[in-house]
Design an enzyme around this catalytic site. Structure first.
Site, PDB file in Angstrom:
ATOM      1  N   CYS A   5     -21.123  14.234 -32.159  1.00 46.27           N
ATOM      2  CA  CYS A   5     -20.714  13.587 -30.900  1.00 46.27           C
ATOM      3  C   CYS A   5     -21.476  12.307 -30.613  1.00 46.27           C
ATOM      4  CB  CYS A   5     -20.892  14.569 -29.751  1.00 46.27           C
ATOM      5  SG  CYS A   5     -22.562  15.214 -29.678  1.00 46.27           S
ATOM      6  N   GLU A  27     -20.917  18.843 -22.022  1.00 46.50           N
ATOM      7  CA  GLU A  27     -21.361  17.898 -23.060  1.00 46.50           C
ATOM      8  C   GLU A  27     -20.107  17.529 -23.830  1.00 46.50           C
ATOM      9  OE1 GLU A  27     -24.345  16.686 -23.554  1.00 46.50           O
ATOM     10  OE2 GLU A  27     -25.392  17.920 -22.100  1.00 46.50           O
TER      11      GLU A  27
HETATM   12  P1  NAD Z   1     -12.644  21.496 -28.194  1.00 47.87           P
HETATM   13  O1  NAD Z   1     -12.749  20.900 -26.841  1.00 47.87           O
HETATM   14  O2  NAD Z   1     -11.328  21.520 -28.856  1.00 47.87           O
HETATM   15  O3  NAD Z   1     -13.141  23.008 -28.177  1.00 47.87           O
HETATM   16  C1  NAD Z   1     -14.422  23.376 -27.712  1.00 47.87           C
HETATM   17  C2  NAD Z   1     -14.395  24.828 -27.277  1.00 47.87           C
HETATM   18  O4  NAD Z   1     -13.549  24.938 -26.145  1.00 47.87           O
HETATM   19  C3  NAD Z   1     -13.868  25.803 -28.321  1.00 47.87           C
HETATM   20  O5  NAD Z   1     -14.625  26.994 -28.260  1.00 47.87           O
HETATM   21  C4  NAD Z   1     -12.449  26.041 -27.840  1.00 47.87           C
HETATM   22  O6  NAD Z   1     -11.927  27.307 -28.246  1.00 47.87           O
HETATM   23  C5  NAD Z   1     -12.612  26.004 -26.325  1.00 47.87           C
HETATM   24  N1  NAD Z   1     -11.409  25.688 -25.565  1.00 47.87           N
HETATM   25  C6  NAD Z   1     -10.263  25.106 -26.004  1.00 47.87           C
HETATM   26  N2  NAD Z   1      -9.384  24.986 -24.985  1.00 47.87           N
HETATM   27  C7  NAD Z   1      -9.983  25.476 -23.881  1.00 47.87           C
HETATM   28  C8  NAD Z   1      -9.605  25.595 -22.510  1.00 47.87           C
HETATM   29  N3  NAD Z   1      -8.414  25.170 -22.068  1.00 47.87           N
HETATM   30  N4  NAD Z   1     -10.482  26.121 -21.634  1.00 47.87           N
HETATM   31  C9  NAD Z   1     -11.711  26.514 -22.052  1.00 47.87           C
HETATM   32  N5  NAD Z   1     -12.123  26.441 -23.344  1.00 47.87           N
HETATM   33  C10 NAD Z   1     -11.279  25.919 -24.244  1.00 47.87           C
HETATM   34  O7  NAD Z   1     -13.750  20.722 -29.061  1.00 47.87           O
HETATM   35  P2  NAD Z   1     -14.037  20.849 -30.627  1.00 47.87           P
HETATM   36  O8  NAD Z   1     -12.880  20.222 -31.328  1.00 47.87           O
HETATM   37  O9  NAD Z   1     -14.444  22.239 -30.945  1.00 47.87           O
HETATM   38  O10 NAD Z   1     -15.332  19.930 -30.784  1.00 47.87           O
HETATM   39  C11 NAD Z   1     -15.292  18.553 -30.968  1.00 47.87           C
HETATM   40  C12 NAD Z   1     -15.568  17.839 -29.654  1.00 47.87           C
HETATM   41  O11 NAD Z   1     -16.805  18.280 -29.124  1.00 47.87           O
HETATM   42  C13 NAD Z   1     -15.734  16.336 -29.838  1.00 47.87           C
HETATM   43  O12 NAD Z   1     -15.068  15.662 -28.805  1.00 47.87           O
HETATM   44  C14 NAD Z   1     -17.236  16.126 -29.703  1.00 47.87           C
HETATM   45  O13 NAD Z   1     -17.616  14.852 -29.267  1.00 47.87           O
HETATM   46  C15 NAD Z   1     -17.589  17.172 -28.709  1.00 47.87           C
HETATM   47  N6  NAD Z   1     -19.022  17.493 -28.825  1.00 47.87           N
HETATM   48  C16 NAD Z   1     -19.861  17.026 -27.847  1.00 47.87           C
HETATM   49  C17 NAD Z   1     -21.221  17.279 -27.937  1.00 47.87           C
HETATM   50  C18 NAD Z   1     -22.179  16.791 -26.892  1.00 47.87           C
HETATM   51  O14 NAD Z   1     -23.301  17.296 -26.832  1.00 47.87           O
HETATM   52  N7  NAD Z   1     -21.799  15.850 -26.033  1.00 47.87           N
HETATM   53  C19 NAD Z   1     -21.705  18.025 -29.006  1.00 47.87           C
HETATM   54  C20 NAD Z   1     -20.827  18.473 -29.968  1.00 47.87           C
HETATM   55  C21 NAD Z   1     -19.477  18.211 -29.859  1.00 47.87           C
END
Ligand code: NAD
Length: 468
Positions: free
Chosen positions: A278, A244
């Site tokens: 999001c 997502e």
């Molecule tokens: P992010 O991608 O920076 O981090 C998300 C998670 O991934 C965190 O737990 C982080 O520690 C982990 N992570 C970071 N690097 C990683 C790697 N290399 N491998 C595996 N895991 C890793 O996102 P964020 O800044 O926490 O959240 C904001 C983003 O989330 C926005 O782009 C938003 O649109 C998206 N979002 C999408 C939805 C949806 O349902 N489509 C819902 C909420 C948020």
């Protein structure tokens, strides 16, 4: 609550890393807690515990698993006040928003998932074969910071319903509600190892989860950039990945629309959670002939959304989730202004209030090629873009790498026919709300798979056909 521990094998344990992540309140930069920065040994411990628990948990009947999850829901609900308060602190959002949109909506979602599960046929007879829906095994759930409890519920509960065991990794800046969830798991007496909580760096723990041969599925919510990394790192084990990801959701206002309804709906969506949602509608396509009328409606309403102290009920928006996030948002807005966009903001006439506080702003005279119209800003920023040719506007709505949500305002028959042309997982017509249980997820680079309701539960199953 002892935030310095991990929850593995049914108990709170020390991390073997001996290093910690500092969690701070973005509204005032005050210290909240230290949580473990887990290492690979901790992850391996969680994997072996989830592995041992799998046979027993998946071997239970669905009714027995749902009984356990009912108890978990009951224990989690008892923590509603604590959860409201920790989410205010870690995210900087207002109290009423935290209670209603973060905590109560998560509890409602949890309860609805249990109801949906009761209606699903996990085993069904077809002509000549039986189709079974079986658990994958160990599911890694990796969550973002914007809806910390809601996101984990949408992953962990369906995974457990289907008989998988789980390792959860919350975002490092908002890990606190996951601790209450784990404590609720302990109090509900779920068998040990069925649910495990690991806090730590995404680039270390998250990446290793994606690569690990013993992890059978990764359910990830977060940025598109990290989603792509997960696909790459999980490729060597060809595991199931559900994603997502980000969005830049358009709103298309037709000539014959109710403009007040359109403006109210789009501002509510775009500024929700300080724009850190999001599915927010962040691009508003309006007929050029109605531009001034629509901008006047926006000017009349924008002061409702002023940002301020999360503990003061007068403010609908709190702070941004971090200083880093607010710097990113400021820089997008400043570049748009330097490219010729104009801004409407709150009566203070100051969108950039202080380090982490940003007032909502609406940018107009925005063109499609500006970065503000293309990138996911993840802040309270709406771009208004005019059109004089409807077919061109529909094309522009679809002209994005994302395809998460969208909305159309205007004559319902016309809107329904346009809805079929939009490349988005959800289309809302004339402010029709999202219904719990409907699938949520995106086209294109907004993700793979769906969450919520029956489809969201079935994502966590492997399909087997037995011919007999
Ligand atoms: P992010 O991608 O920076 O981090 C998300 C998670 O991934 C965190 O737990 C982080 O520690 C982990 N992570 C970071 N690097 C990683 C790697 N290399 N491998 C595996 N895991 C890793 O996102 P964020 O800044 O926490 O959240 C904001 C983003 O989330 C926005 O782009 C938003 O649109 C998206 N979002 C999408 C939805 C949806 O349902 N489509 C819902 C909420 C948020």
């Amino acid at each position: 609550m002892d935030y310095k521990k991990l929850f593995i094998d049914g108990k709170w344990v020390n991390s073997s890393s001996d290093t910690f992540i500092e969690v701070t309140n973005p509204a005032d930069n005050s210290f909240i807690a230290h949580v473990p920065s887990a290492n690979i040994n901790d992850l391996n411990f969680a994997i072996s515990s989830a592995d041992k628990a799998f046979a027993t948990w998946s071997g239970l009947s669905l009714t027995d698993r749902l009984d356990y999850l009912d108890s978990l829901l009951h224990e989690l609900t008892k923590f509603s006040q604590e959860l409201t308060s920790v989410i205010v602190k870690e995210l900087g959002c207002p109290v009423s928003f935290s209670y209603e949109s973060q905590v109560i909506s998560s509890i409602d979602e949890f309860s609805s998932l249990l109801d949906f599960a009761k209606k699903i046929d996990f085993e069904k007879r077809y002509d000549g074969y039986t189709l079974r829906r079986e658990p994958f095994g160990i599911v890694a759930c990796i969550c973002p910071w914007n809806y910390p409890l809601y996101q984990l519920v949408l992953k962990v509960i369906p995974a457990l319903i289907c008989g998988n065991t789980v390792i959860l990794k919350p975002a490092s800046i908002t890990p606190m509600s996951a601790f209450y969830f784990a404590e609720a798991v302990r109090l509900a007496n779920l068998p040990k190892g069925v649910f495990n909580l690991i806090t730590g760096s995404g680039s270390l723990i998250g990446k290793r989860m994606a690569e690990h041969e013993k992890i059978d599925m990764v359910s990830f919510t977060g940025s598109t950039a990290v989603g792509k990394d997960i696909i790459i790192h999980s490729a060597s084990t060809v595991k199931k990945v559900s994603l997502e990801l980000g969005g830049k959701s358009p709103c298309l206002v037709l000539e014959n629309a109710d403009y007040s309804l359109a403006v109210d709906t789009v501002l509510d969506s775009c500024f929700l959670n300080s724009g850190q949602t999001c599915s927010a509608f962040t691009r508003m396509y309006v007929p050029i002939s109605s531009k001034e009328k629509i901008l006047d409606l926006i000017r009349d309403r924008i002061d409702k959304y002023v940002s301020g102290n999360p503990l003061d009920p007068n403010f609908k928006l709190g702070s941004m989730s971090s200083l880093e996030q607010s710097k990113i948002v400021r820089s997008y807005v400043n570049s748009a202004l330097s490219e010729g966009a104009k801004m409407i903001t709150c009566k203070s006439n100051d969108f950039s209030l202080s380090d982490t506080f940003i007032n909502p702003c609406v940018l107009f005279d925005v063109s499609d090629d500006m970065e503000i119209a293309k990138a996911e800003i993840f802040g309270p920023v709406l771009s208004v873009i005019t059109y004089d040719d409807l077919e061109y506007a529909i094309k522009k709505c679809n002209d994005s790498p994302y395809g998460l949500s969208s909305c159309i305002f205007g004559d319902e028959t016309e809107a329904l026919s346009i809805a079929k042309k939009l490349k988005a997982g959800n289309v809302h017509i004339n402010a029709s709300p999202f219904i719990t249980g409907a699938p949520f997820g995106g086209y294109k680079q907004s993700g793979l798979g769906r969450e919520g309701g029956e489809l969201g539960i079935l994502e966590f199953t492997e399909v087997k056909a037995i011919f007999h």
